[in-house]
Design a protein around this motif. Sequence first.
Motif, PDB file in Angstrom:
ATOM      1  N   HIS A 122       0.975  -1.209   0.056  1.00  0.00           N
ATOM      2  CA  HIS A 122       0.104  -0.073  -0.059  1.00  0.00           C
ATOM      3  C   HIS A 122       0.989   1.272   0.008  1.00  0.00           C
ATOM      4  CE1 HIS A 122       0.892   0.352   4.200  1.00  0.00           C
ATOM      5  NE2 HIS A 122       0.526  -0.997   4.459  1.00  0.00           N
ATOM      6  N   ILE A 123       0.360   2.378   0.087  1.00  0.00           N
ATOM      7  CA  ILE A 123       0.869   3.589  -0.146  1.00  0.00           C
ATOM      8  C   ILE A 123       2.013   4.027   1.115  1.00  0.00           C
ATOM      9  CG2 ILE A 123      -0.798   5.169   1.304  1.00  0.00           C
ATOM     10  CD1 ILE A 123       0.999   6.195  -2.284  1.00  0.00           C
ATOM     11  N   GLY A 124       1.708   3.242   2.304  1.00  0.00           N
ATOM     12  CA  GLY A 124       2.534   3.432   3.356  1.00  0.00           C
ATOM     13  C   GLY A 124       3.822   2.323   3.220  1.00  0.00           C
ATOM     14  N   HIS A 125       3.700   1.306   2.513  1.00  0.00           N
ATOM     15  CA  HIS A 125       4.931   0.556   2.219  1.00  0.00           C
ATOM     16  C   HIS A 125       5.856   1.532   1.219  1.00  0.00           C
ATOM     17  CE1 HIS A 125       2.391  -3.025   3.234  1.00  0.00           C
ATOM     18  NE2 HIS A 125       3.392  -3.143   3.933  1.00  0.00           N
ATOM     19  N   ALA A 126       5.053   2.041   0.228  1.00  0.00           N
ATOM     20  CA  ALA A 126       5.607   3.028  -0.802  1.00  0.00           C
ATOM     21  C   ALA A 126       6.607   4.038  -0.226  1.00  0.00           C
ATOM     22  CB  ALA A 126       4.741   3.405  -1.664  1.00  0.00           C
ATOM     23  N   LEU A 127       5.959   4.655   0.783  1.00  0.00           N
ATOM     24  CA  LEU A 127       6.917   5.895   1.638  1.00  0.00           C
ATOM     25  C   LEU A 127       8.032   5.235   2.194  1.00  0.00           C
ATOM     26  CD1 LEU A 127       7.160   8.491   2.956  1.00  0.00           C
ATOM     27  CD2 LEU A 127       5.675   7.970   4.439  1.00  0.00           C
ATOM     28  N   ASP A 128       7.750   4.025   3.218  1.00  0.00           N
ATOM     29  CA  ASP A 128       8.868   3.507   3.809  1.00  0.00           C
ATOM     30  C   ASP A 128       9.820   3.037   2.860  1.00  0.00           C
ATOM     31  OD1 ASP A 128       9.168   2.437   6.699  1.00  0.00           O
ATOM     32  OD2 ASP A 128       9.670   0.929   5.544  1.00  0.00           O
ATOM     33  N   GLY A 170       7.266   3.006  10.608  1.00  0.00           N
ATOM     34  CA  GLY A 170       6.604   3.817  11.120  1.00  0.00           C
ATOM     35  C   GLY A 170       6.289   3.700  12.385  1.00  0.00           C
ATOM     36  N   TYR A 171       5.640   4.902  13.071  1.00  0.00           N
ATOM     37  CA  TYR A 171       5.671   4.774  14.523  1.00  0.00           C
ATOM     38  C   TYR A 171       4.824   3.870  15.245  1.00  0.00           C
ATOM     39  CZ  TYR A 171       1.703   8.109  13.502  1.00  0.00           C
ATOM     40  OH  TYR A 171       0.531   8.836  12.932  1.00  0.00           O
ATOM     41  N   ASP A 172       3.804   3.330  14.122  1.00  0.00           N
ATOM     42  CA  ASP A 172       2.771   2.328  14.651  1.00  0.00           C
ATOM     43  C   ASP A 172       3.180   1.209  14.944  1.00  0.00           C
ATOM     44  OD1 ASP A 172       3.318   2.176  11.780  1.00  0.00           O
ATOM     45  OD2 ASP A 172       1.345   1.329  11.390  1.00  0.00           O
ATOM     46  N   ILE A 173       4.649   0.883  14.831  1.00  0.00           N
ATOM     47  CA  ILE A 173       4.869  -0.564  14.937  1.00  0.00           C
ATOM     48  C   ILE A 173       6.221  -0.559  16.018  1.00  0.00           C
ATOM     49  CG2 ILE A 173       3.909  -1.926  12.987  1.00  0.00           C
ATOM     50  CD1 ILE A 173       6.719  -1.792  11.785  1.00  0.00           C
ATOM     51  N   ILE A 174       6.349   0.478  16.625  1.00  0.00           N
ATOM     52  CA  ILE A 174       7.697   0.720  17.596  1.00  0.00           C
ATOM     53  C   ILE A 174       7.449  -0.272  18.565  1.00  0.00           C
ATOM     54  CG2 ILE A 174       8.694   2.096  19.276  1.00  0.00           C
ATOM     55  CD1 ILE A 174       8.052   4.549  17.831  1.00  0.00           C
ATOM     56  N   TYR A 175       6.184  -0.856  19.101  1.00  0.00           N
ATOM     57  CA  TYR A 175       6.170  -1.858  20.131  1.00  0.00           C
ATOM     58  C   TYR A 175       6.206  -3.082  19.592  1.00  0.00           C
ATOM     59  CZ  TYR A 175       4.331   2.267  22.526  1.00  0.00           C
ATOM     60  OH  TYR A 175       3.919   3.651  22.980  1.00  0.00           O
ATOM     61  N   PHE A 176       5.501  -3.262  18.410  1.00  0.00           N
ATOM     62  CA  PHE A 176       5.121  -4.602  17.638  1.00  0.00           C
ATOM     63  C   PHE A 176       6.714  -5.076  17.307  1.00  0.00           C
ATOM     64  CE2 PHE A 176       0.801  -2.990  16.784  1.00  0.00           C
ATOM     65  CZ  PHE A 176       0.108  -4.186  17.018  1.00  0.00           C
ATOM     66  N   TRP A 177       7.428  -4.407  16.723  1.00  0.00           N
ATOM     67  CA  TRP A 177       8.647  -4.693  15.911  1.00  0.00           C
ATOM     68  C   TRP A 177       9.886  -4.229  16.496  1.00  0.00           C
ATOM     69  CZ3 TRP A 177      10.868  -3.201  10.754  1.00  0.00           C
ATOM     70  CH2 TRP A 177      11.671  -4.237  10.361  1.00  0.00           C
ATOM     71  N   LEU A 215       2.286   8.340   9.200  1.00  0.00           N
ATOM     72  CA  LEU A 215       1.342   7.380   8.095  1.00  0.00           C
ATOM     73  C   LEU A 215       1.125   8.220   7.019  1.00  0.00           C
ATOM     74  CD1 LEU A 215      -1.485   6.317  10.730  1.00  0.00           C
ATOM     75  CD2 LEU A 215       0.820   5.251   9.909  1.00  0.00           C
ATOM     76  N   VAL A 216       0.882   7.960   5.933  1.00  0.00           N
ATOM     77  CA  VAL A 216       0.436   8.613   4.639  1.00  0.00           C
ATOM     78  C   VAL A 216      -1.126   9.143   4.873  1.00  0.00           C
ATOM     79  CG1 VAL A 216       0.568   8.725   2.130  1.00  0.00           C
ATOM     80  CG2 VAL A 216       2.170   7.565   3.193  1.00  0.00           C
TER      81      VAL A 216
END
Length: 884
Positions: free
Chosen positions: A56-62, A489-496, A521-522
């Motif tokens: 998705h677009i978030g993967h593209a940015l990353d 992304g900041y959304d997976i600081i804890y997850f990963w 996020l985008v």
Amino acid sequence: MAEQPSNLPTAYDPKRAEDKWYDYWIEGGFFEAGKDPEKKPFSVVIPPPNVTGYLHIGHALDNILQDILVRWKRMEGYDALWLPGMDHAGIATQAKVEARLREEGVSRHDLGREKFLEQVWDWKEHYAQIIRNQWRKLGLSLDYSRERFTMDEGLSQAVREVFVRLYQKGLIYRGKYIINWDPATQTALSDIEVIHKEVQGHLYHMNYPLKDGSGSIRVATTRPETMLGDTGVAVHPEDDRYRDLVGKTVILPVVNREIPIVADEHVDAEFGSGAVKITPAHDPNDFEIGLRHDLPQILVMDETGTMNENAGPYQGLDRFQCREKIVDDLQEAGVLTEIEAHTHSVGHSERSGAVVEPYLSTQWFVRMKPLAEKAIQDIRSGEGVQFVPERFEKIYLHWIENIRDWCISRQLWWGHRIPAWYCTDCSETIVAREDPDHCPKCGGEHLHQDEDVLDTWFSSGLWPFSTMGWPEETEDLKRYYPTDVLVTGYDIIYFWVARMIFSGLEFTGTKPFRDVLIHGLVRDAEGRKMSKSLGNGVDPMEVIEKYGADAIRFMLSTGVTPGNDVRFRWERVEAARNFANKIWNASRFALMHLEGVKAEDLSLNGPLSTADRWILHRLNETVERVTAGLNRYDFGDAGQSLYHFIWDELCDWYIEFAKLPLYGDDEAAKDSTRSVLAYVLDQSLRLLHPFMPFITEEIRQHLPVEGDSITVASWPQSQSRFEAPEAVGEMEILIETIRAVRNTRAEMDLMPKQQVDLLIRAGEEAVPAFRNNEAAIRRLCGVDRLEVDPSLRRPERAMALVVTGAEIFLPLEGVIDIEQTIAKLEGERKKLDKEVERVEKKLANEGFVNKAPAHVVEEERQKGREYREKREKVVNRLKELRGE
């Protein structure tokens, strides 16, 4: 260098260029690391996308941000490794495959474990190829020779090694505890896979009667269906209201079970009635209280969220249906005394969206405190991972300082199966690196492996070093680990991120990466999160199809600042595409004048004009700004600096000045200008390459320069010999002058071919700028007679322009019909008077100012400012025309 014709086509065709050059890069092995052991290594591992579908677009940015860093470092002379790979994504992938099977009328249980896993592997291969094609479309410079998958043989070995080591250290254990249960996917979840949402519900107040008939005790719950599993009521030991009731027994309504009243310090005496029902099998706090008071643990629902045999008359009902039925029955029995509206936080499965059920279950856990202590010590030592922006370090620290044990077992078939076997003969648990064939305790051969698999984050937490060959001491592990930077992304600081840091410190003795670059996020143009429900998602492949990969790469990377969200705007993609076209057209002009020129024909040692020295100085500054921006991970600042240099200075000004010698008769000046133009264009393309790899390769292959590919061309360096502050000063005066004259000509409606006289009263410092560049001023301003004199007097009826260090007079006699122009400007002034009066009257109206939306009021104020500025210009022009 690839064989290419010397002239560029009229228009840039992204589709043709992108496929051609990506094939060229792959076939040439330009992305493969390890070719030169003398080079300093630089390594990045890609955050592995899930094999659940499309990027998705978030993967593209990353991915774009990582590619910019890797391409830049490769050009700086590093042995740059960007290791690609994908994640098996246990729950998510299994759910997708099961959904597809359901459409065919089949379940995984119909197929059996082995056949079902064959289906999942087929899914993985299909979507892995789709992801590779998308990486290709984005232009990612990945080393495919090192591609990994979280369930390939090597990574599976690493996962088992980690499990065994942690188990042997007592950091992995199996026990019966309350966990987060997803009834939809029927598996346990870790705490961070639970999303808490504020839900409007109810608080149900009930009276539990005392067995001795002396009264009742009041309790409250948001989930009355769980009362069927109550095995006690707890009060605070110092709560005087209930001191005499501790030790007594109440009768649980509906099921008529006798349960004790216990005293426990966990109870908040100030909340509600101060008495709480205890359901050890369905609440984590109640579970702990139950252990302290030896209360039974009664599960009243099964894995699907359906009430079980312990639910008595409610057996077979869905948990929410049971809630409705039991509320009715409690009201009828007179037990339910009050129902009040209550907003509370309810956990939902991050994967399925189902309401999570706290559930008593036998699971595998990692004891996190010892691992967290190492991570805390590491970051507080000042030698730990550096977060960019720094504020995310506090967020990370807060979480690991308050971490709980991690439930790592999942009731799935797709994933790393837990390497634990149980002996049927003696009940021994065997955890081993190799599959055992007998029990080491009793010698029995009746062993069965645990059915569960590991949480997908267990394996992805090992990603930076398992992909390099750990636990083997491979050459790649020695050379490229620890890695240099993680982009995520900041959304997976804890997850990963946290799990990788724990794992790296525990198993390699070092942090897994030097820096963590956190981006946002985008979002859509309105700042909303992209989602299917809103229909505002953007497929990066559709953007590439329409505008080309370079456009989306430049748009996303230059719109980002570390840690902040990015807004996707189509007009910004179009602007990036226009930027590509601007570069293309400028390059076509340059190549037209470099026809037949070879690299050895170019030299910067000849006589250089003011414009030549200015553009080389500006190039120096741009090299420094772009490099500094990338060093700070400030892609936006780096990209914007480059954009303004290429568009505003190289294309709009230098090329204009270069046309004079290029179309002139002075061969030496022509050669110098060609050399400067070729050099600055080449250096600009190199700076731009990490952002826009395809168009830069396409253009540079036509330039008379050495090298096989821009991907391995050296990164530009600032050259002290190009420092020319005096040329910069002269050019600033010239540019200001040309702009002022052109604007004035436009205001006077003069045709481009109409020549004017220009009289310049210049200060001593500005005189050289005008006298050294008379030819440029004449051509670019449309000037017939040019006079530069510090003692000039202003002629009557002349436009006066003020620039740095000089006054410029443009005589009007014979150039325009003065009386007609005065009449026209008077009409314009009257219109502006009316507009100013209208706005001022509107803003003086308190009703409008107080009642209209703030942005509407501000728009009117802005209009007023603009009208007044325009009127002032018109008034000044009238004075000049009248000779006042």
